[in-house]
Scaffold this motif. Structure first.
Motif, PDB file in Angstrom:
ATOM      1  N   GLY A  91      31.658   2.037  45.918  1.00 22.53           N
ATOM      2  CA  GLY A  91      33.114   1.861  45.568  1.00 22.53           C
ATOM      3  C   GLY A  91      33.954   1.646  47.120  1.00 22.53           C
ATOM      4  O   GLY A  91      33.560   0.892  47.727  1.00 22.53           O
ATOM      5  N   GLY A  92      34.923   2.207  46.972  1.00 24.29           N
ATOM      6  CA  GLY A  92      35.952   2.198  48.172  1.00 24.29           C
ATOM      7  C   GLY A  92      35.688   2.944  49.348  1.00 24.29           C
ATOM      8  O   GLY A  92      36.152   3.011  50.338  1.00 24.29           O
ATOM      9  N   GLY A  93      34.390   3.538  49.072  1.00 24.62           N
ATOM     10  CA  GLY A  93      33.725   4.027  50.537  1.00 24.62           C
ATOM     11  C   GLY A  93      33.900   5.576  50.457  1.00 24.62           C
ATOM     12  O   GLY A  93      33.641   6.341  51.579  1.00 24.62           O
ATOM     13  N   PHE A  94      34.759   6.340  49.780  1.00 26.80           N
ATOM     14  CA  PHE A  94      35.189   7.541  49.866  1.00 26.80           C
ATOM     15  C   PHE A  94      33.969   8.574  50.283  1.00 26.80           C
ATOM     16  O   PHE A  94      33.935   9.476  51.027  1.00 26.80           O
ATOM     17  CB  PHE A  94      35.617   8.093  48.690  1.00 26.80           C
ATOM     18  N   ASP A  95      32.823   8.746  49.585  1.00 26.05           N
ATOM     19  CA  ASP A  95      31.929   9.615  49.858  1.00 26.05           C
ATOM     20  C   ASP A  95      31.215   9.197  51.232  1.00 26.05           C
ATOM     21  O   ASP A  95      30.463   9.951  51.811  1.00 26.05           O
ATOM     22  CB  ASP A  95      30.756   9.632  48.545  1.00 26.05           C
ATOM     23  N   CYS A  96      31.351   7.889  51.493  1.00 31.78           N
ATOM     24  CA  CYS A  96      30.390   7.496  52.594  1.00 31.78           C
ATOM     25  C   CYS A  96      31.218   8.205  54.141  1.00 31.78           C
ATOM     26  O   CYS A  96      30.815   8.388  54.891  1.00 31.78           O
ATOM     27  CB  CYS A  96      30.572   5.977  52.641  1.00 31.78           C
ATOM     28  N   PHE A  97      32.490   8.017  53.695  1.00 26.81           N
ATOM     29  CA  PHE A  97      33.171   8.588  54.964  1.00 26.81           C
ATOM     30  C   PHE A  97      33.085  10.118  54.998  1.00 26.81           C
ATOM     31  O   PHE A  97      33.136  10.595  56.096  1.00 26.81           O
ATOM     32  CB  PHE A  97      34.941   8.178  54.614  1.00 26.81           C
ATOM     33  N   LEU A  98      33.107  10.773  53.892  1.00 30.07           N
ATOM     34  CA  LEU A  98      32.736  12.221  53.743  1.00 30.07           C
ATOM     35  C   LEU A  98      31.284  12.459  54.570  1.00 30.07           C
ATOM     36  O   LEU A  98      30.968  13.585  55.132  1.00 30.07           O
ATOM     37  CB  LEU A  98      32.722  12.798  52.623  1.00 30.07           C
ATOM     38  N   ALA A  99      30.292  11.434  54.348  1.00 28.05           N
ATOM     39  CA  ALA A  99      29.160  11.640  54.647  1.00 28.05           C
ATOM     40  C   ALA A  99      29.172  11.495  56.208  1.00 28.05           C
ATOM     41  O   ALA A  99      28.305  12.066  56.885  1.00 28.05           O
ATOM     42  CB  ALA A  99      27.768  10.786  54.170  1.00 28.05           C
ATOM     43  N   HIS A 100      29.851  10.355  56.556  1.00 30.86           N
ATOM     44  CA  HIS A 100      30.004  10.174  58.098  1.00 30.86           C
ATOM     45  C   HIS A 100      29.961  11.441  58.852  1.00 30.86           C
ATOM     46  O   HIS A 100      29.888  11.482  59.910  1.00 30.86           O
ATOM     47  CB  HIS A 100      30.972   9.012  58.259  1.00 30.86           C
ATOM     48  N   ARG A 101      31.204  12.138  58.279  1.00 30.77           N
ATOM     49  CA  ARG A 101      31.731  13.349  59.004  1.00 30.77           C
ATOM     50  C   ARG A 101      30.542  14.244  59.393  1.00 30.77           C
ATOM     51  O   ARG A 101      30.646  15.217  60.354  1.00 30.77           O
ATOM     52  CB  ARG A 101      32.837  14.006  58.287  1.00 30.77           C
ATOM     53  N   GLN A 102      29.707  14.470  58.384  1.00 33.05           N
ATOM     54  CA  GLN A 102      28.641  15.425  58.522  1.00 33.05           C
ATOM     55  C   GLN A 102      27.362  14.749  59.354  1.00 33.05           C
ATOM     56  O   GLN A 102      26.697  15.584  59.974  1.00 33.05           O
ATOM     57  CB  GLN A 102      27.931  15.546  57.037  1.00 33.05           C
ATOM     58  N   VAL A 103      26.974  13.575  59.197  1.00 31.62           N
ATOM     59  CA  VAL A 103      25.876  13.143  60.175  1.00 31.62           C
ATOM     60  C   VAL A 103      26.315  12.723  61.273  1.00 31.62           C
ATOM     61  O   VAL A 103      25.338  12.482  62.435  1.00 31.62           O
ATOM     62  CB  VAL A 103      25.138  11.863  59.329  1.00 31.62           C
ATOM     63  N   GLY A 104      27.475  12.581  61.748  1.00 31.46           N
ATOM     64  CA  GLY A 104      28.128  12.468  63.126  1.00 31.46           C
ATOM     65  C   GLY A 104      27.950  10.977  63.579  1.00 31.46           C
ATOM     66  O   GLY A 104      27.329   9.881  63.049  1.00 31.46           O
TER      67      GLY A 104
END
Length: 265
Positions: A91-104
């Protein structure tokens, strides 16, 4: 085959309209326009009932969170720094941005979506927010544009139910996962036989209700694809969530929001 393509086209057009902020008569799962009605919902409230904290909502770029979903896959994925994460139906990337915060910065996040408008929107959000180790790709979740054995974790939020070939979704998910890789998804599954009128309603298909697979059939598909340690657990507030999508349809008597986890041996 023609009927499947009709369904796929309807879903794609529906979510293209959501991406363009035009809405449709159906809306998307728990979307601001309402799945089957015209009510307007508060974005923060809608996100909270799905399972996101105010902090998580505030972390993502503005506009990325459309409250499209039935759970919070990043909350159960156990993501670690340096992992490669793939989001099915990003979608608009919401979960991707949250995942990014965790994988660094040492990790990498890939989002795949079949709707060009959603991919463009997610790329725009990533560019404007300065996210670099992230890629949004146009493609179908049944035929992922991702290399074999290249992903540590697959996440997905209320998208697999939209697929017209769920067995192929799990087969290709297994292909792209590394040995020992895992899937952590939230999705809508059927807990009882859906009425024929409900299954034939394309608005309810696009609203993540009528395309739901019976829970034990879904488990069998995952086993056939090769997954182990399969866990299918209903969300505590599932009835409240589903009933808010389709008031008056009694959809909560037939489907439920589940957390889905499994491992590639």
């Amino acid at each position: 085959m023609q009927e499947k393509e009709k369904i796929r086209e309807h879903i794609q057009n529906n979510y293209a309209a959501v991406a363009q902020n035009k809405g449709t008569d159906g809306g998307g799962c728990c979307s601001g326009s309402g799945c089957c009605g015209t009510q307007t919902v508060n974005l923060l409230d809608a996100s909270a009932i799905i399972g996101y904290s105010a902090e998580e909502v505030g972390h993502a770029p503005e506009g990325a969170n459309m409250a499209l979903g039935c759970g919070n896959p990043t909350a159960i994925a156990g993501l670690k720094a340096g992992e490669v994460v793939l989001d099915l139906g990003s979608g608009g990337g919401f979960d991707c941005f949250l995942a990014h915060r965790q994988v660094g910065e040492t990790g990498y996040v890939i989002g795949v979506d079949m709707t060009p408008d959603m991919v463009r929107l997610a790329r725009k959000h990533a560019h404007e927010a300065g996210f670099e180790n992230m890629d949004f790709r146009l493609g179908e979740i049944e035929h992922l544009p991702v290399a074999d054995a290249s992903v540590d974790v697959i996440i997905s939020n209320c998208v697999i139910n939209l697929s017209v070939d769920k067995q192929q979704v799990f087969k290709d998910a297994y292909r792209v996962l590394k040995p020992g890789g895992r899937i952590a998804a939230s999705d809508v599954v059927a807990t009882a036989a859906l009425p024929e009128a409900m299954k034939a309603d394309l608005r309810l298909v696009a609203s993540c209700i009528s395309g739901a697979e019976y829970v034990e059939d879904l488990r069998a598909m995952m086993e056939k694809a090769g997954f182990k340690e399969i866990r299918l657990v209903p969300k505590d507030n599932s009835r409240e969530l589903i009933s808010s999508w389709a008031p008056g349809h009694k959809a909560e008597d037939y489907v439920a929001s589940y957390l889905i986890e499994a491992v590639k041996a």
